[in-house]
Design an enzyme around this catalytic site. Sequence first.
Site, mmCIF file in Angstrom:
data_model
loop_
_atom_site.group_PDB
_atom_site.id
_atom_site.type_symbol
_atom_site.label_atom_id
_atom_site.label_comp_id
_atom_site.label_asym_id
_atom_site.label_seq_id
_atom_site.Cartn_x
_atom_site.Cartn_y
_atom_site.Cartn_z
ATOM 1 N N TYR A 67 -5.124 2.777 7.812
ATOM 2 C CA TYR A 67 -4.244 1.883 6.992
ATOM 3 C C TYR A 67 -4.140 0.573 8.167
ATOM 4 O O TYR A 67 -3.159 -0.248 7.997
ATOM 5 C CB TYR A 67 -2.684 2.327 6.605
ATOM 6 C CG TYR A 67 -1.928 3.011 7.549
ATOM 7 C CD1 TYR A 67 -1.519 2.431 8.986
ATOM 8 C CD2 TYR A 67 -1.557 4.481 7.658
ATOM 9 C CE1 TYR A 67 -0.765 3.161 9.840
ATOM 10 C CE2 TYR A 67 -0.955 5.266 8.558
ATOM 11 C CZ TYR A 67 -0.641 4.537 9.626
ATOM 12 O OH TYR A 67 0.096 5.295 10.366
ATOM 13 N N CYS A 81 27.525 33.234 -32.972
ATOM 14 C CA CYS A 81 27.730 32.578 -31.847
ATOM 15 C C CYS A 81 27.612 31.162 -31.885
ATOM 16 O O CYS A 81 26.806 30.465 -32.057
ATOM 17 C CB CYS A 81 26.375 33.098 -30.888
ATOM 18 S SG CYS A 81 26.825 32.437 -29.077
ATOM 19 N N ASP A 124 2.685 10.582 3.459
ATOM 20 C CA ASP A 124 3.500 11.433 4.234
ATOM 21 C C ASP A 124 2.916 12.432 5.102
ATOM 22 O O ASP A 124 2.774 13.505 4.709
ATOM 23 C CB ASP A 124 4.550 12.043 3.341
ATOM 24 C CG ASP A 124 5.697 12.744 3.685
ATOM 25 O OD1 ASP A 124 6.065 12.668 5.118
ATOM 26 O OD2 ASP A 124 6.415 13.296 3.076
ATOM 27 N N CYS A 149 30.417 34.174 -27.316
ATOM 28 C CA CYS A 149 31.036 34.999 -28.482
ATOM 29 C C CYS A 149 31.262 36.649 -28.295
ATOM 30 O O CYS A 149 31.799 37.280 -29.135
ATOM 31 C CB CYS A 149 29.842 34.754 -29.763
ATOM 32 S SG CYS A 149 28.540 35.731 -29.330
ATOM 33 N N CYS A 168 27.717 38.239 -24.195
ATOM 34 C CA CYS A 168 27.582 36.735 -24.383
ATOM 35 C C CYS A 168 28.921 36.186 -23.912
ATOM 36 O O CYS A 168 30.061 36.474 -24.497
ATOM 37 C CB CYS A 168 27.145 36.408 -25.811
ATOM 38 S SG CYS A 168 27.475 34.526 -25.993
ATOM 39 N N CYS A 185 21.729 36.863 -26.186
ATOM 40 C CA CYS A 185 22.886 37.296 -27.176
ATOM 41 C C CYS A 185 22.528 37.576 -28.329
ATOM 42 O O CYS A 185 21.607 36.627 -28.995
ATOM 43 C CB CYS A 185 24.095 36.069 -27.091
ATOM 44 S SG CYS A 185 24.955 36.107 -28.435
ATOM 45 N N LYS A 229 11.183 3.020 0.970
ATOM 46 C CA LYS A 229 11.066 4.457 0.633
ATOM 47 C C LYS A 229 11.529 5.006 -0.530
ATOM 48 O O LYS A 229 12.338 4.345 -1.128
ATOM 49 C CB LYS A 229 11.990 5.175 1.941
ATOM 50 C CG LYS A 229 11.818 4.804 3.163
ATOM 51 C CD LYS A 229 10.426 5.591 3.813
ATOM 52 C CE LYS A 229 11.103 6.980 4.011
ATOM 53 N NZ LYS A 229 11.201 7.311 5.470
ATOM 54 N N LYS A 286 2.633 4.704 1.573
ATOM 55 C CA LYS A 286 3.127 5.294 2.429
ATOM 56 C C LYS A 286 2.954 6.775 2.687
ATOM 57 O O LYS A 286 3.504 7.423 1.708
ATOM 58 C CB LYS A 286 4.605 5.201 2.780
ATOM 59 C CG LYS A 286 5.056 5.260 4.128
ATOM 60 C CD LYS A 286 6.525 5.014 4.390
ATOM 61 C CE LYS A 286 6.963 5.341 5.873
ATOM 62 N NZ LYS A 286 6.742 6.762 6.414
ATOM 63 N N GLU A 294 0.906 -1.237 -0.069
ATOM 64 C CA GLU A 294 0.000 -0.079 -0.018
ATOM 65 C C GLU A 294 0.683 1.330 -0.016
ATOM 66 O O GLU A 294 2.088 1.185 0.064
ATOM 67 C CB GLU A 294 -0.760 -0.006 1.151
ATOM 68 C CG GLU A 294 -0.173 -0.147 2.638
ATOM 69 C CD GLU A 294 -1.278 -0.566 3.757
ATOM 70 O OE1 GLU A 294 -1.568 0.317 4.507
ATOM 71 O OE2 GLU A 294 -1.698 -1.805 4.047
HETATM 72 S S1 IVH Z 1 1.831 0.828 9.213
HETATM 73 C C1 IVH Z 1 2.896 -1.515 12.548
HETATM 74 N N1 IVH Z 1 0.930 1.815 6.700
HETATM 75 O O1 IVH Z 1 4.597 5.330 8.737
HETATM 76 C C2 IVH Z 1 3.136 -0.620 11.323
HETATM 77 N N2 IVH Z 1 2.345 3.268 8.200
HETATM 78 O O2 IVH Z 1 7.422 4.443 10.671
HETATM 79 C C3 IVH Z 1 2.540 0.640 11.761
HETATM 80 N N3 IVH Z 1 2.767 5.536 7.373
HETATM 81 O O3 IVH Z 1 4.269 6.205 11.954
HETATM 82 C C4 IVH Z 1 2.302 1.500 10.634
HETATM 83 N N4 IVH Z 1 1.569 5.281 5.626
HETATM 84 O O4 IVH Z 1 2.723 7.404 10.199
HETATM 85 C C5 IVH Z 1 1.538 2.188 8.023
HETATM 86 N N5 IVH Z 1 -0.001 2.539 4.833
HETATM 87 C C6 IVH Z 1 0.702 2.819 6.090
HETATM 88 C C7 IVH Z 1 1.687 4.139 6.362
HETATM 89 C C8 IVH Z 1 2.246 4.188 7.483
HETATM 90 C C9 IVH Z 1 2.350 5.809 6.420
HETATM 91 C C10 IVH Z 1 3.646 5.960 8.324
HETATM 92 C C11 IVH Z 1 3.051 6.087 9.777
HETATM 93 C C12 IVH Z 1 3.989 5.594 10.750
HETATM 94 C C13 IVH Z 1 5.141 5.394 9.905
HETATM 95 C C14 IVH Z 1 6.090 4.268 10.001
#
Ligand code: IVH
Length: 723
Positions: free
Chosen positions: A232, A440, A125, A419, A416, A434, A322, A123, A121
Amino acid sequence: MNRPHDAVQAQIADLRDALERHNHAYYVLDAPSIPDAEYDRLFAELQALEAAHPQFDVPDSPTRRVGGAPVQAFGQVRHAAPMLSLQNAFDDAEVLAFDRRVREAAAAAGLPADTLRYCAELKFDGLAISLRYEDGRFVQGATRGDGAVGEDVTANLRTVRSIPLKLAPGAPRLLEVRGEVLMFRADFDRLNADQAARGDKPFVNPRNAAAGGLRQLDPTLTAKRRLRFFAYGLGEVSDELTLSASHAGVLDWLAGLGFPVGPLRAVCADAHALLAFYRDIASRRAALPYDIDGVVYKVDQRRWHEAIGFVARAPRFAIAHKFPAEEAVTELLDIDIQVGRTGVLTPVARLRPVFVGGVTVTNATLHNQDELERKDLLIGDMVVVRRAGDVIPEVVRAVPERRPADARRFVMPTHCPVCGSTAVREAGEAAWRCVGGLYCKAQRGQAILHFAQRRAMDIEGLGGRIVEQLVERDLIRTPADLYGLSVSTLAGLERMGDKSAANLVAAIAASRQVSLERFLFALGIRHVGEEVARVLAQSFGSLESLMAADWEGILVAKAAAQKANARARPRAEALVDVPLEGVGPEIVAALRAFLGESHNRDVMAQLLAAGVEPSPPQHTRASVAFTGVWSPGHPSEPAAQGALAGHTIVVTGTLAGMSRPEAEDLIRQHGGTASGSVSRRTHFVLAGADAGSKLAKASALGIPVIDLETMKRMIQNHDDTQS
Ligand code: IVH
């Protein structure tokens, strides 16, 4: 009006239900169910009823989403189940090692490791939070804190409209949902525009803005940040055994309960599928409306988690893969000037090499002098460098706290650097140019590379190094000189053998047969890109008639046709063709300037004398082809036929199995218009892998993005219905 209290209570309940349904449609399903004004009306109605009947107040009314009373400080919340963090992987090898560890741990616990599945899935931010529901009602929300104890930000989280305040029936008695709070990029841009309008400092990124928003003591301020939420995972749950045994199943179930869940997820059987998921998401990253900093892989069999176990405070059954950081800080060593094909002097940052966005960056364009001043960059500054996806690296800003005492301002040269010709800045333009033209060497080299490129004369094997030497040794002064180069001359260049010299001479000779539109594009006339070159070729049919064009007459005829159409359109009358559609006065001025220059006419004559034969387009638009006076009043041609008729499509990124020019040809073959830049008039963006700023612009403007398969399907479906 004096209504019985239970009727009022019922009406309040109905309004609350309706507003939460609309919230869910808007913020979770991304499919608004009513116009904003109607929502506002219902909201105001509920507010008025609640004010008149405070005895019916509840903490989870949608009216609370605008924020309640401020607090002095946040209370503390001990998480019933700890909030863990994730281990990180930064490359493929680390993912393979993770997979191996998981399989070994599963096997050691007696689990059938060959049936292992992962859920992959996004991650997000943002910031991790935990939401607690009792009997289907949101009762408490907390930040992660140190993982064991977080801060009580319940009132703030109530303002996050994608967080359900009441769950659909069937929710467990006690349910903790874990997820991420974040800010969409569009909301972030709006917030920063507001900050700028007030003269306040902008936020660095959506994550910081979201974090600040969540920690406001006054929830009405949180509400203004328009935070979002994605679920999540789970914390404590009362009837665990009724839940799906798979993590993917739990995510689907959470979506059914009303939680927003990341739209891009996949169940993968092995590490190779995980890596394929990673690459796919990396290519879509720029088009997402929010930031992600990687993807997360979790063992999908939830009942295996305990057995696979934990390392320190992170699970062994999950890992974050990451993306390379998109920003890094480095030193601005110097600023050089680069001279472009049209003579534009571009300041370029020379940077202390820095690894960012997956590559080592040493240079970044600074665009122009205005940009330098706006960003207040001094030579010697520490600067933030950004490289997102495939987009060329840029210097985002200086870090003023780290400015050295001897930092110095860059001064734009008056001449320039290549040239020595004077540099001029035309009125209304940001760029210095230029005036040397083909005298040139920088411009000459660029002009020849432009001339030879695949989409122009298509001379294979004529690369930057060779052109540089040819120009440096004065072996070519204009593109026409290419046709006089001999094998022995070319073989005398560095890194050139007899064989490659012979191949290059053959490629140059072969380029003599060229379409008129490519030839016009190859000349490198200002503002004449491929699309304009095509219109010119279609309209004039030959180089001779273009050179003999009566520009005054055309401009008059254009204006007359546009006026006639403006009158005809509201009355739905037939429209007349506008001569040189899409070729505005600025382009006409550039054409006249180019063709009026005797030097350019000489080069064209030399090219023709060298045997270059631009061939007229096969289907000249007869009603548009003209040389002299344009007679308005032609009935408009019937609308173009084809699956893509009437659609303006922008192609971006790397398409699988098709080059960009090929895709553009395909679009045109099916009646569409291929355009180079995204605007409100764009109907679709056809995006491949690693698409950059155009994709981002499409998502900002809400323009649909399609992939090649989808476009092929559109064509196929159309063809099917036609046959
Ligand atoms: S699972 C036991 N799933 O990433 C696992 N974390 O260092 C718990 N995060 O603190 C986290 N998207 O803030 C999980 N799809 C995702 C996530 C996610 C972002 C962040 C979350 C967590 C950090 C992990």
